[in-house]
Design a protein around this motif. Structure first.
Motif, PDB file in Angstrom:
ATOM      1  N   GLY A  29       0.816  -1.217   0.000  1.00 23.72           N
ATOM      2  CA  GLY A  29       0.000   0.000   0.000  1.00 23.72           C
ATOM      3  C   GLY A  29       0.843   1.256   0.000  1.00 23.72           C
ATOM      4  O   GLY A  29       0.550   2.230  -0.703  1.00 23.72           O
ATOM      5  N   TRP A  30       1.926   1.238   0.790  1.00 24.82           N
ATOM      6  CA  TRP A  30       2.827   2.389   0.837  1.00 24.82           C
ATOM      7  C   TRP A  30       3.480   2.638  -0.520  1.00 24.82           C
ATOM      8  O   TRP A  30       3.581   3.776  -0.972  1.00 24.82           O
ATOM      9  N   LEU A  31       3.905   1.573  -1.176  1.00 25.28           N
ATOM     10  CA  LEU A  31       4.524   1.723  -2.495  1.00 25.28           C
ATOM     11  C   LEU A  31       3.539   2.277  -3.518  1.00 25.28           C
ATOM     12  O   LEU A  31       3.912   3.093  -4.369  1.00 25.28           O
ATOM     13  N   ILE A  32       2.290   1.849  -3.446  1.00 27.87           N
ATOM     14  CA  ILE A  32       1.277   2.381  -4.363  1.00 27.87           C
ATOM     15  C   ILE A  32       1.087   3.873  -4.124  1.00 27.87           C
ATOM     16  O   ILE A  32       1.032   4.666  -5.077  1.00 27.87           O
ATOM     17  N   LEU A  33       0.990   4.277  -2.855  1.00 27.03           N
ATOM     18  CA  LEU A  33       0.829   5.699  -2.554  1.00 27.03           C
ATOM     19  C   LEU A  33       2.027   6.522  -3.004  1.00 27.03           C
ATOM     20  O   LEU A  33       1.878   7.630  -3.531  1.00 27.03           O
ATOM     21  N   VAL A  34       3.224   6.004  -2.809  1.00 27.68           N
ATOM     22  CA  VAL A  34       4.432   6.743  -3.194  1.00 27.68           C
ATOM     23  C   VAL A  34       4.505   6.913  -4.706  1.00 27.68           C
ATOM     24  O   VAL A  34       4.824   7.990  -5.205  1.00 27.68           O
ATOM     25  N   THR A  35       4.207   5.877  -5.450  1.00 24.83           N
ATOM     26  CA  THR A  35       4.333   5.964  -6.905  1.00 24.83           C
ATOM     27  C   THR A  35       3.246   6.824  -7.540  1.00 24.83           C
ATOM     28  O   THR A  35       3.399   7.247  -8.680  1.00 24.83           O
ATOM     29  N   ARG A  36       2.179   7.122  -6.817  1.00 22.55           N
ATOM     30  CA  ARG A  36       1.135   7.990  -7.354  1.00 22.55           C
ATOM     31  C   ARG A  36       1.494   9.469  -7.223  1.00 22.55           C
ATOM     32  O   ARG A  36       0.842  10.321  -7.813  1.00 22.55           O
ATOM     33  N   ASN A  37       2.515   9.780  -6.459  1.00 20.29           N
ATOM     34  CA  ASN A  37       2.926  11.152  -6.240  1.00 20.29           C
ATOM     35  C   ASN A  37       3.573  11.704  -7.506  1.00 20.29           C
ATOM     36  O   ASN A  37       4.554  11.164  -8.008  1.00 20.29           O
ATOM     37  N   ALA A  48      15.211   8.496  -8.918  1.00 22.73           N
ATOM     38  CA  ALA A  48      14.247   7.691  -8.165  1.00 22.73           C
ATOM     39  C   ALA A  48      14.892   6.383  -7.698  1.00 22.73           C
ATOM     40  O   ALA A  48      14.681   5.951  -6.559  1.00 22.73           O
ATOM     41  N   ALA A  49      15.692   5.764  -8.554  1.00 25.13           N
ATOM     42  CA  ALA A  49      16.380   4.530  -8.178  1.00 25.13           C
ATOM     43  C   ALA A  49      17.383   4.792  -7.062  1.00 25.13           C
ATOM     44  O   ALA A  49      17.515   3.990  -6.134  1.00 25.13           O
ATOM     45  N   ARG A  50      18.071   5.927  -7.129  1.00 26.29           N
ATOM     46  CA  ARG A  50      19.039   6.275  -6.081  1.00 26.29           C
ATOM     47  C   ARG A  50      18.344   6.482  -4.743  1.00 26.29           C
ATOM     48  O   ARG A  50      18.792   5.991  -3.703  1.00 26.29           O
TER      49      ARG A  50
END
Length: 61
Positions: A15-23, A34-36
């Protein structure tokens, strides 16, 4: 860690990853930056997990 706690942790991370990638700010960083940042956060999290395991910190119920 109990099996229920592991399942809850995995669901929380997804869920956290989904929220972060929507930003939109994350999308504008570019793949390299982003990879760094992901590598930095992974290092911090893994370091904390190793530190907790090495010190033997336990939460008694």
């Amino acid at each position: 860690m109990s099996q229920t706690a592991m399942i809850v942790s995995i669901i929380t991370l997804i869920g956290w990853l989904i929220l972060v990638t929507r930003n939109p700010e994350i999308r504008n960083l570019g793949a390299a930056r982003a990879a760094r940042l992901a590598l930095i956060w992974a290092t911090i999290i893994i370091g904390l997990v190793v530190l907790i395991q090495v010190t033997g910190f336990r939460i008694e119920q």
